[in-house]
Design a protein around this motif. Structure first.
Motif, PDB file in Angstrom:
ATOM      1  N   VAL A  36       0.838  -1.195   0.000  1.00 42.13           N
ATOM      2  CA  VAL A  36       0.000   0.000   0.000  1.00 42.13           C
ATOM      3  C   VAL A  36       0.879   1.254   0.000  1.00 42.13           C
ATOM      4  O   VAL A  36       0.565   2.242  -0.682  1.00 42.13           O
TER       5      VAL A  36
ATOM      6  N   HIS B  17      -7.231   1.445  -7.027  1.00 40.16           N
ATOM      7  CA  HIS B  17      -7.286   0.390  -6.009  1.00 40.16           C
ATOM      8  C   HIS B  17      -8.357  -0.638  -6.361  1.00 40.16           C
ATOM      9  O   HIS B  17      -8.151  -1.847  -6.218  1.00 40.16           O
TER      10      HIS B  17
ATOM     11  N   ASN C 260     -10.518   1.161   1.483  1.00 43.42           N
ATOM     12  CA  ASN C 260      -9.836   2.037   0.543  1.00 43.42           C
ATOM     13  C   ASN C 260      -9.160   3.184   1.287  1.00 43.42           C
ATOM     14  O   ASN C 260      -9.281   3.292   2.509  1.00 43.42           O
ATOM     15  N   TRP C 261      -8.494   4.043   0.563  1.00 41.11           N
ATOM     16  CA  TRP C 261      -7.713   5.122   1.160  1.00 41.11           C
ATOM     17  C   TRP C 261      -7.463   6.193   0.103  1.00 41.11           C
ATOM     18  O   TRP C 261      -7.707   6.007  -1.076  1.00 41.11           O
TER      19      TRP C 261
ATOM     20  N   VAL D  25      -7.233   6.538   5.709  1.00 40.54           N
ATOM     21  CA  VAL D  25      -7.462   5.103   5.564  1.00 40.54           C
ATOM     22  C   VAL D  25      -8.731   4.724   6.313  1.00 40.54           C
ATOM     23  O   VAL D  25      -8.949   5.162   7.443  1.00 40.54           O
ATOM     24  N   GLU D  26      -9.564   3.918   5.678  1.00 38.75           N
ATOM     25  CA  GLU D  26     -10.729   3.400   6.394  1.00 38.75           C
ATOM     26  C   GLU D  26     -10.262   2.568   7.593  1.00 38.75           C
ATOM     27  O   GLU D  26      -9.322   1.773   7.479  1.00 38.75           O
TER      28      GLU D  26
ATOM     29  N   ALA E 214      -9.334  -1.135   7.567  1.00 34.83           N
ATOM     30  CA  ALA E 214      -8.082  -1.672   7.022  1.00 34.83           C
ATOM     31  C   ALA E 214      -7.269  -2.403   8.084  1.00 34.83           C
ATOM     32  O   ALA E 214      -6.430  -3.255   7.759  1.00 34.83           O
TER      33      ALA E 214
ATOM     34  N   THR F 204      -2.521   0.469   9.425  1.00 30.25           N
ATOM     35  CA  THR F 204      -2.288   1.845   9.870  1.00 30.25           C
ATOM     36  C   THR F 204      -0.942   1.975  10.577  1.00 30.25           C
ATOM     37  O   THR F 204      -0.208   2.939  10.351  1.00 30.25           O
TER      38      THR F 204
ATOM     39  N   VAL G 265      -1.102   9.322   8.992  1.00 24.91           N
ATOM     40  CA  VAL G 265      -2.301   8.514   8.795  1.00 24.91           C
ATOM     41  C   VAL G 265      -3.464   9.079   9.586  1.00 24.91           C
ATOM     42  O   VAL G 265      -3.358   9.314  10.797  1.00 24.91           O
TER      43      VAL G 265
ATOM     44  N   GLU H  62      -7.303   7.945  10.382  1.00 20.57           N
ATOM     45  CA  GLU H  62      -8.269   6.858  10.257  1.00 20.57           C
ATOM     46  C   GLU H  62      -9.655   7.447  10.035  1.00 20.57           C
ATOM     47  O   GLU H  62     -10.195   8.131  10.904  1.00 20.57           O
TER      48      GLU H  62
ATOM     49  N   GLU I  37     -14.355   5.605   2.343  1.00 27.00           N
ATOM     50  CA  GLU I  37     -13.420   5.863   1.247  1.00 27.00           C
ATOM     51  C   GLU I  37     -13.827   5.092  -0.013  1.00 27.00           C
ATOM     52  O   GLU I  37     -13.758   3.872  -0.059  1.00 27.00           O
TER      53      GLU I  37
END
Length: 624
Positions: A320, A519, A544-545, A566-567, A570, A575, A585, A587, A593
């Motif tokens: 990622v 993605h 997703n992000w 970032v969701e 994830a 993270t 990051v 969240e 996302e």
């Protein structure tokens, strides 16, 4: 594999969009004997009614059209800057950026003519039949989704004090529409009924009526109302009242056009995008940084949540990280090179997608997150960024440049962040359709939002704001230039295998669109197959992000170097792994996302499939 819904499969037809009513409208047209293009036009007009916070008739729409027999083509419904929209004029008003709202931000409207051109050239049904659905929902009402009322609430004060014609439609009874409340737009329905009546008076021919409707839009009563709205002093994001530059010659002289897509060959796929007047090639650049990638190179979660990657997304932070850094490089090139430029300043797309160029760019991806904006030098040309973009990249007055929003994740589900003056990050809709004959279309309607300009009372919809994406600095590929298209974020996608269209997909999300789509495509192309076909729903559902390590396309052109949202689904491994590599990051909520839609067709079996995003509780796929 655990998913929120099944990947639909069938043989008759499939439709996926960002609102269930539009998806079912498309399916109804298919059931009524129409093809994918009839269905897309009908659903496109319905989206203008049921998602007025995300698009409108005076907005824009790029489409990728893949006939069962014939070449893939891009249909450009992105209007150009009016003849009077010069940098000198805007600078004379004391502006450094094009306002995010108001008539100064309005390009020549493009969506209506593009839908009419698609219907004329590829559809089979009459104009009356495809418009009937939108007219019905505008007259009788539709249950408002939560985001409509939430968006209206953010601009309630503006509507009550300045944009009172908008209040008349979107503050029924003095309040924003509650979720599920029937929201009507009788003025819009009356506009389409009058247009149909004038088209019918031209004669019985199907194409003749469509052409008459196009003329009425460009030169008749619609044009008159659009011009009056442009000439009306309107409060915009500058805090001042301005008039626009749109003229009758601008409206009469523009029409939607066809062009070849930009393509990239990746692992047996041919991915098709709109040209560099969109941000579409940035997705292709991201793929070009990942040559030879196979399923064996990617670690997926099982979707159960037990492995820390709920939704079955990518599990390896190192992979990622590589995707994020590739996104930054592609978007830096977007800032330096993309636009509707011609001649010596034309966009070097072929070089940007070449093996040698991307091999050199790939070497820039290190073990830690970059905070620099690093455009390349294709063909030895020196990149040039707008002065504002350079200042943002250097962190000047970072909170103001970030709009004080607290990051995109705070908005949820990719929805626009809207201030009292109407300033918005922007958002949009998406629609994909495939029919039993193999016709396929991917469309991303946007612009002309309810918060872009005041509602034109004679028409029931406002002007758009796409010119906010241009720079008020000469000599750039995306400088404000009369007769040229603003570089848009709108970017539908279509992918072929063996020269045959297989997959159509896209998403709302402004600058995030080609991040989320990359993605999704990787997940769809590399994940294990389901019931013999692509696992579309698994790829849609996967966490997703996005990053904002480049200047945003919407006023006030924000940038957050090193950021990645970032969701939370994830997982901690993801993270923590990204933070260890130097990423800032944030969240976001578990389902915040990406809002992908997708349809597919297996050329060997003829089996059709579809999936839609559960985020935001609006998107749906239907089919049989």
């Amino acid at each position: 594999m655990f998913t929120t819904r099944p990947t639909l499969q069938g043989t008759f037809g499939m439709a996926s969009s960002t609102h269930w009513i539009a998806s079912q409208t498309a399916m109804s047209v298919l059931e009524d004997g129409g093809n994918a293009y009839d269905a897309a036009v009908a659903a496109g007009f319905v989206l203008q009614v049921v998602e007025p916070h995300l698009n409108g008739p005076a907005g824009e729409v790029p489409l990728i059209v893949a006939p069962a027999e014939g070449p893939v083509r891009v249909l450009c419904g992105q209007g150009v800057a009016p003849g009077g929209a010069t940098i000198e004029h805007y600078r004379s008003l004391g502006l450094e950026l094009v306002p995010g709202t108001g008539p100064l931000a309005a390009a020549v409207p493009g969506a209506f003519d593009a839908w009419m051109t698609l219907l004329r050239d590829h559809g089979t049904l009459s104009l009356e039949r495809v418009l009937d659905y939108a007219i019905g929902y505008a007259e009788r009402g539709h249950p408002a989704v939560e985001r409509v009322g939430e968006t209206v609430e953010t601009v309630r004060e503006l509507f009550e004090t300045e944009w009172t014609t908008s209040a008349a439609v979107y503050l029924p009874g003095g309040r924003p529409p509650a979720p599920g409340q029937l929201l009507k737009n009788p003025a819009l329905a009356a506009t389409w009924r009058r247009l149909l009546a004038e088209a019918a008076a031209a004669g019985p021919g199907r194409e003749q009526r469509i052409e008459t409707a196009r003329r009425v839009w460009r030169e008749g009563f619609v044009a008159e109302a659009l011009l009056a709205a442009s000439a009306r002093p309107t409060m915009d994001t500058s805090g001042e009242r301005h008039t626009g530059t749109l003229t009758g010659d601008d409206l009469a002289g523009w029409e939607a056009t066809y062009e070849d897509p930009v393509t990239y060959e990746w692992n047996g796929w041919t991915v098709c995008k709109a040209g560099a007047w969109s941000q579409g090639p940035s997705m292709l650049q991201q793929l070009a940084l990942l040559p030879g990638l196979t399923a064996d190179d990617v670690e997926f979660g099982d979707g159960s949540g037990e492995d820390g990657a709920a939704g079955g997304g990518f599990r390896d932070p190192a992979f990622v990280h590589r995707l994020i850094e590739g996104t930054k490089l592609a978007m830096a090139d977007r800032e330096a090179w993309y636009g509707d430029a011609e001649g010596a300043g034309s966009v070097p797309v072929e070089t940007l997608l070449s093996d040698g160029y991307n091999e050199a760019r790939r070497a820039l991806v290190g073990d830690t997150a970059s905070r620099e904006l690093r455009p390349g030098s294709p063909g030895g040309r020196t990149p040039r960024l707008a002065a504002h973009a350079t200042e943002v990249a250097r962190g000047r007055d970072a909170f103001r440049m970030a709009g004080g929003t607290g990051g995109a994740g705070a908005a949820g589900a990719g929805e626009p962040t809207v201030a009292r003056d109407g300033a918005t990050r922007g958002d949009t809709c998406h629609l994909d359709v495939v029919d039993r004959w193999g016709n396929m279309v991917s469309a991303t309607p946007s612009g002309g939002w309810l918060h872009s300009n005041p509602v034109i009372p004679e028409l029931g919809f406002p002007l758009g704001t796409r010119l906010q994406m241009t720079w008020l600095e000469p000599g750039l590929p995306n400088s404000l230039t009369p007769g040229r298209r603003p570089r848009t974020t709108l970017t539908p996608s279509l992918a072929l295998r063996g020269g045959v269209p297989v997959l159509a997909f896209g998403t709302p999300g402004g600058d995030q669109q080609d991040q989320w789509q990359t993605h999704f495509f990787l997940a769809a192309a590399l994940r294990p197959r389901v019931r013999g076909g692509l696992d579309l729903q698994g790829a849609v559902d996967a966490p997703n992000w996005h990053t904002e390590s480049f200047p945003g396309s919407f006023f006030p052109r924000a940038m957050r170097p090193g950021s990645v949202t970032v969701e939370s689904r994830a997982g901690r491994r993801m993270t923590d792994g990204l933070r260890a590599r130097g990423h800032d990051v944030e969240e976001g909520p578990a389902w915040s996302e990406g809002r992908l839609c997708a349809v597919a067709r297996d050329p060997e079996t003829g089996v059709l499939s579809a999936a839609a995003n559960p985020r935001g509780m609006q998107g749906y796929a239907v089919g049989r």
